[in-house]
Design a protein around this motif. Structure first.
Motif, PDB file in Angstrom:
ATOM      1  N   GLY A  60       0.827  -1.211   0.000  1.00 26.02           N
ATOM      2  CA  GLY A  60       0.000   0.000   0.000  1.00 26.02           C
ATOM      3  C   GLY A  60       0.852   1.248   0.000  1.00 26.02           C
ATOM      4  N   TYR A  61       0.171   2.358   0.236  1.00 23.46           N
ATOM      5  CA  TYR A  61       0.844   3.651   0.267  1.00 23.46           C
ATOM      6  C   TYR A  61       0.826   4.156   1.693  1.00 23.46           C
ATOM      7  CZ  TYR A  61       0.315   3.435  -4.773  1.00 23.46           C
ATOM      8  OH  TYR A  61       0.389   3.041  -6.087  1.00 23.46           O
ATOM      9  N   GLY A  62       1.971   4.680   2.141  1.00 26.26           N
ATOM     10  CA  GLY A  62       2.048   5.182   3.509  1.00 26.26           C
ATOM     11  C   GLY A  62       3.455   5.610   3.824  1.00 26.26           C
ATOM     12  N   PRO A  63       3.720   5.853   5.101  1.00 30.87           N
ATOM     13  CA  PRO A  63       5.068   6.300   5.465  1.00 30.87           C
ATOM     14  C   PRO A  63       6.095   5.192   5.248  1.00 30.87           C
ATOM     15  CG  PRO A  63       3.539   6.401   7.352  1.00 30.87           C
ATOM     16  CD  PRO A  63       2.826   5.707   6.245  1.00 30.87           C
ATOM     17  N   PRO A  64       7.326   5.576   4.933  1.00 26.24           N
ATOM     18  CA  PRO A  64       8.358   4.535   4.769  1.00 26.24           C
ATOM     19  C   PRO A  64       8.729   3.959   6.136  1.00 26.24           C
ATOM     20  CG  PRO A  64       9.347   6.713   4.656  1.00 26.24           C
ATOM     21  CD  PRO A  64       7.867   6.930   4.784  1.00 26.24           C
ATOM     22  N   GLY A  65       9.181   2.745   6.165  1.00 27.39           N
ATOM     23  CA  GLY A  65       9.738   2.211   7.410  1.00 27.39           C
ATOM     24  C   GLY A  65      11.155   2.756   7.588  1.00 27.39           C
ATOM     25  N   ALA A  66      11.662   2.633   8.796  1.00 27.45           N
ATOM     26  CA  ALA A  66      13.047   3.076   9.039  1.00 27.45           C
ATOM     27  C   ALA A  66      14.002   1.932   8.705  1.00 27.45           C
ATOM     28  CB  ALA A  66      13.197   3.473  10.496  1.00 27.45           C
ATOM     29  N   ALA A  67      15.264   2.286   8.472  1.00 22.00           N
ATOM     30  CA  ALA A  67      16.276   1.254   8.198  1.00 22.00           C
ATOM     31  C   ALA A  67      16.520   0.439   9.468  1.00 22.00           C
ATOM     32  CB  ALA A  67      17.564   1.921   7.737  1.00 22.00           C
ATOM     33  N   SER A  68      16.572  -0.888   9.336  1.00 20.13           N
ATOM     34  CA  SER A  68      16.912  -1.752  10.477  1.00 20.13           C
ATOM     35  C   SER A  68      18.417  -1.975  10.465  1.00 20.13           C
ATOM     36  CB  SER A  68      16.232  -3.111  10.354  1.00 20.13           C
ATOM     37  OG  SER A  68      14.888  -2.957  10.050  1.00 20.13           O
ATOM     38  N   PRO A  69      18.973  -2.275  11.631  1.00 20.74           N
ATOM     39  CA  PRO A  69      20.426  -2.491  11.671  1.00 20.74           C
ATOM     40  C   PRO A  69      20.839  -3.707  10.852  1.00 20.74           C
ATOM     41  CG  PRO A  69      19.429  -2.735  13.858  1.00 20.74           C
ATOM     42  CD  PRO A  69      18.322  -2.435  12.913  1.00 20.74           C
ATOM     43  N   ARG A  70      22.064  -3.683  10.378  1.00 21.27           N
ATOM     44  CA  ARG A  70      22.596  -4.818   9.621  1.00 21.27           C
ATOM     45  C   ARG A  70      23.967  -5.198  10.166  1.00 21.27           C
ATOM     46  NH1 ARG A  70      18.021  -4.957   7.867  1.00 21.27           N
ATOM     47  NH2 ARG A  70      17.443  -5.616   5.781  1.00 21.27           N
ATOM     48  N   ARG A  71      24.345  -6.468   9.948  1.00 19.23           N
ATOM     49  CA  ARG A  71      25.703  -6.905  10.297  1.00 19.23           C
ATOM     50  C   ARG A  71      26.682  -6.181   9.367  1.00 19.23           C
ATOM     51  NH1 ARG A  71      25.254 -13.058   9.307  1.00 19.23           N
ATOM     52  NH2 ARG A  71      27.112 -13.257  10.590  1.00 19.23           N
ATOM     53  N   ARG A  72      27.915  -6.044   9.849  1.00 20.26           N
ATOM     54  CA  ARG A  72      28.934  -5.375   9.034  1.00 20.26           C
ATOM     55  C   ARG A  72      29.338  -6.283   7.867  1.00 20.26           C
ATOM     56  NH1 ARG A  72      33.884  -4.454  12.393  1.00 20.26           N
ATOM     57  NH2 ARG A  72      33.495  -6.662  12.654  1.00 20.26           N
ATOM     58  N   VAL A  73      29.775  -5.675   6.785  1.00 20.87           N
ATOM     59  CA  VAL A  73      30.210  -6.460   5.616  1.00 20.87           C
ATOM     60  C   VAL A  73      31.272  -7.488   6.032  1.00 20.87           C
ATOM     61  CG1 VAL A  73      31.513  -6.304   3.457  1.00 20.87           C
ATOM     62  CG2 VAL A  73      29.608  -4.765   3.857  1.00 20.87           C
ATOM     63  N   GLU A  74      32.194  -7.080   6.902  1.00 16.60           N
ATOM     64  CA  GLU A  74      33.277  -7.984   7.342  1.00 16.60           C
ATOM     65  C   GLU A  74      32.707  -9.233   8.011  1.00 16.60           C
ATOM     66  OE1 GLU A  74      33.108  -4.688   8.433  1.00 16.60           O
ATOM     67  OE2 GLU A  74      34.322  -4.092   6.714  1.00 16.60           O
ATOM     68  N   ASP A  75      31.520  -9.110   8.593  1.00 21.01           N
ATOM     69  CA  ASP A  75      30.944 -10.240   9.326  1.00 21.01           C
ATOM     70  C   ASP A  75      30.126 -11.177   8.443  1.00 21.01           C
ATOM     71  OD1 ASP A  75      32.110  -9.252  11.618  1.00 21.01           O
ATOM     72  OD2 ASP A  75      30.360  -8.015  12.118  1.00 21.01           O
ATOM     73  N   VAL A  76      29.843 -10.761   7.207  1.00 20.95           N
ATOM     74  CA  VAL A  76      29.050 -11.638   6.329  1.00 20.95           C
ATOM     75  C   VAL A  76      29.841 -12.093   5.100  1.00 20.95           C
ATOM     76  CG1 VAL A  76      26.813 -10.720   7.058  1.00 20.95           C
ATOM     77  CG2 VAL A  76      27.965  -9.689   5.093  1.00 20.95           C
ATOM     78  N   LEU A  77      30.995 -11.450   4.857  1.00 19.21           N
ATOM     79  CA  LEU A  77      31.793 -11.775   3.678  1.00 19.21           C
ATOM     80  C   LEU A  77      33.038 -12.532   4.118  1.00 19.21           C
ATOM     81  CD1 LEU A  77      32.335 -11.351   0.608  1.00 19.21           C
ATOM     82  CD2 LEU A  77      33.448  -9.196   1.210  1.00 19.21           C
ATOM     83  N   ASP A  78      33.200 -13.756   3.618  1.00 16.90           N
ATOM     84  CA  ASP A  78      34.372 -14.547   4.010  1.00 16.90           C
ATOM     85  C   ASP A  78      35.640 -13.932   3.405  1.00 16.90           C
ATOM     86  OD1 ASP A  78      32.756 -16.159   5.421  1.00 16.90           O
ATOM     87  OD2 ASP A  78      33.007 -17.940   4.168  1.00 16.90           O
ATOM     88  N   GLN A  79      36.738 -14.185   4.104  1.00 16.74           N
ATOM     89  CA  GLN A  79      38.034 -13.699   3.646  1.00 16.74           C
ATOM     90  C   GLN A  79      38.351 -14.196   2.257  1.00 16.74           C
ATOM     91  OE1 GLN A  79      40.671 -12.031   5.118  1.00 16.74           O
ATOM     92  NE2 GLN A  79      39.441 -11.426   6.884  1.00 16.74           N
ATOM     93  N   VAL A  80      39.045 -13.359   1.501  1.00 20.43           N
ATOM     94  CA  VAL A  80      39.501 -13.778   0.172  1.00 20.43           C
ATOM     95  C   VAL A  80      40.919 -14.320   0.328  1.00 20.43           C
ATOM     96  CG1 VAL A  80      40.013 -13.004  -2.161  1.00 20.43           C
ATOM     97  CG2 VAL A  80      38.146 -11.954  -0.860  1.00 20.43           C
ATOM     98  N   TYR A  81      41.121 -15.537  -0.124  1.00 18.26           N
ATOM     99  CA  TYR A  81      42.459 -16.128  -0.047  1.00 18.26           C
ATOM    100  C   TYR A  81      43.046 -16.205  -1.456  1.00 18.26           C
ATOM    101  CZ  TYR A  81      40.836 -17.502   4.514  1.00 18.26           C
ATOM    102  OH  TYR A  81      40.324 -17.481   5.777  1.00 18.26           O
ATOM    103  N   GLY A  82      44.337 -15.975  -1.556  1.00 10.96           N
ATOM    104  CA  GLY A  82      45.046 -16.179  -2.810  1.00 10.96           C
ATOM    105  C   GLY A  82      44.847 -15.076  -3.817  1.00 10.96           C
TER     106      GLY A  82
END
Ligand SMILES: Cc1cc2nc3c(=O)[nH]c(=O)nc-3n(C[C@H](O)[C@H](O)[C@H](O)COP(=O)(O)O)c2cc1C
Length: 328
Positions: free
Chosen positions: A306-328
């Motif tokens: 529907g149409y209405g006010p936007p929701g606010a942004a919810s917190p997210r984990r940091r990129v470092e915490d969701v992206l595995d290390q790149v090796y090589g």
């Protein structure tokens, strides 16, 4: 994946950031992104430490959340000028990636599919506010139906009797969930992990208010005390179901991609959305949600649009915490 231009660290950050902004049950963010050894692709893994077993014992919602992340990755790949070729459940086994994206090929056109949805990834939020009574125009509904269908999922915008049935089942499921101490404790645990909900610092809320704000679990036409009064919500919510013919991990991943594609497109059209998941979480209310006259039998998700006010942004984990290390 042997030829092509390797993903840079900057590319990987763009991808992981986009994937991490996907919606997920209780904002659990149950994903990890792992570059393939040749750096020409990205694996999407389930982070089972972030599963929600009481509410989601089969991992259905977990796979829907992962599917939403996969769709955001496809859009981000298009934004980076790459073609995304997605393989779901490449090996089928539990510890394996739930999806692999081959990103080795450049996009085939200057305007690759999904690139126009990229800004909506950061602009999309669950809006649990009251909406206005303005109808979603038929042309937009048709676009959303096509978007879901292209992902192999049926989107059905419910007629009044269907909306009332879904709201009744949601109210019933909500009461049963509230009476289940294990589930209540699990929900509280996830809520505690969030420093704020819809922009309101939890510390500033009383205990009761805090409960009432659990992902709008009270939105059934009979909201609990201290939530926005029912009369301020739209007279008849516009609800849509996402349904599939079969019911398993692949369909759940497809549903997640369809949900996010529909939600991003809706965002581009200025629509707001939120999820009503309670009735889908309990096997018998989920069964009673079925309307085989309307579409395929397995209800995976209920969306309010529907149409209405936007929701606010919810917190997210940091990129470092969701992206595995790149090796090589
Ligand atoms: C499978 C699934 C179930 C969800 N169930 C609910 C729900 O019942 N009520 C609700 O308000 N939000 C629900 N959500 C939305 C999440 O709470 C929301 O995506 C998350 O908190 C992140 O916030 P955002 O959507 O604003 O980014 C659900 C999302 C998913 C993917």
């Amino acid at each position: 994946m042997t030829t092509g231009t390797a993903l840079t660290t900057a590319d990987l950050r763009v991808l992981a950031e986009a994937g991490g902004l996907a919606p997920s049950l209780h904002n659990s963010q149950p994903w990890r992104f792992r570059p393939t050894p040749d750096l020409l692709g990205l694996e999407v893994h389930a982070d089972l430490n972030r599963a929600v077993p009481a509410a989601d014992p089969d991992g259905r919602a977990l796979h829907i959340s992962l599917g939403a992340a996969v769709f955001n990755l496809r859009v981000a790949a298009a934004h980076l000028g790459r073609e995304a070729v997605v393989q779901l459940l490449p090996n089928g086994a539990e510890a394996q990636p739930r999806a692999v994206l081959d990103l080795s090929a450049p996009a085939r056109s200057a305007q690759p599919f999904g690139a126009d949805l990229y800004p909506a990834i950061a602009g999309r939020h669950s809006s649990r506010h009251p909406f206005t009574n303005r109808d979603v125009p038929e042309a937009i509904v048709a676009d959303l139906i096509t978007a879901a269908r292209d992902e192999g999922v049926t989107l059905t915008v419910l007629e009044e009797h269907g909306v009332r049935r879904v709201l009744d089942l949601t109210a019933e499921a909500e009461a049963r969930i509230a009476a289940d101490v294990t589930r209540e404790a699990e929900t509280r645990r996830w809520l505690r992990l969030e420093p704020s909900f819809d922009g309101i610092p939890l510390a500033a809320l009383g205990e009761h208010d805090r409960d009432a704000r659990v992902p709008m679990r009270g939105f059934t036409g009979h909201p609990p005390r201290h939530t926005t009064p029912a009369e301020r919500f739209e007279a008849l919510p516009q609800l849509a179901t996402l349904t599939t013919h079969s019911d398993g991990q692949a369909e759940w991943l497809r549903t997640g991609q369809a949900m996010e594609r529909v939600w991003l497109l809706a965002t581009v059209h200025g629509l707001r959305a939120s999820v009503l998941h309670q009735a889908v979480e309990i096997p018998d209310t989920r069964w009673r949600l079925r309307d085989t006259a309307e579409g395929p039998a397995n209800v995976q998700l209920v969306l309010r649009l529907g149409y209405g006010p936007p929701g606010a942004a919810s917190p997210r984990r940091r990129v470092e915490d969701v992206l595995d290390q790149v090796y090589g």
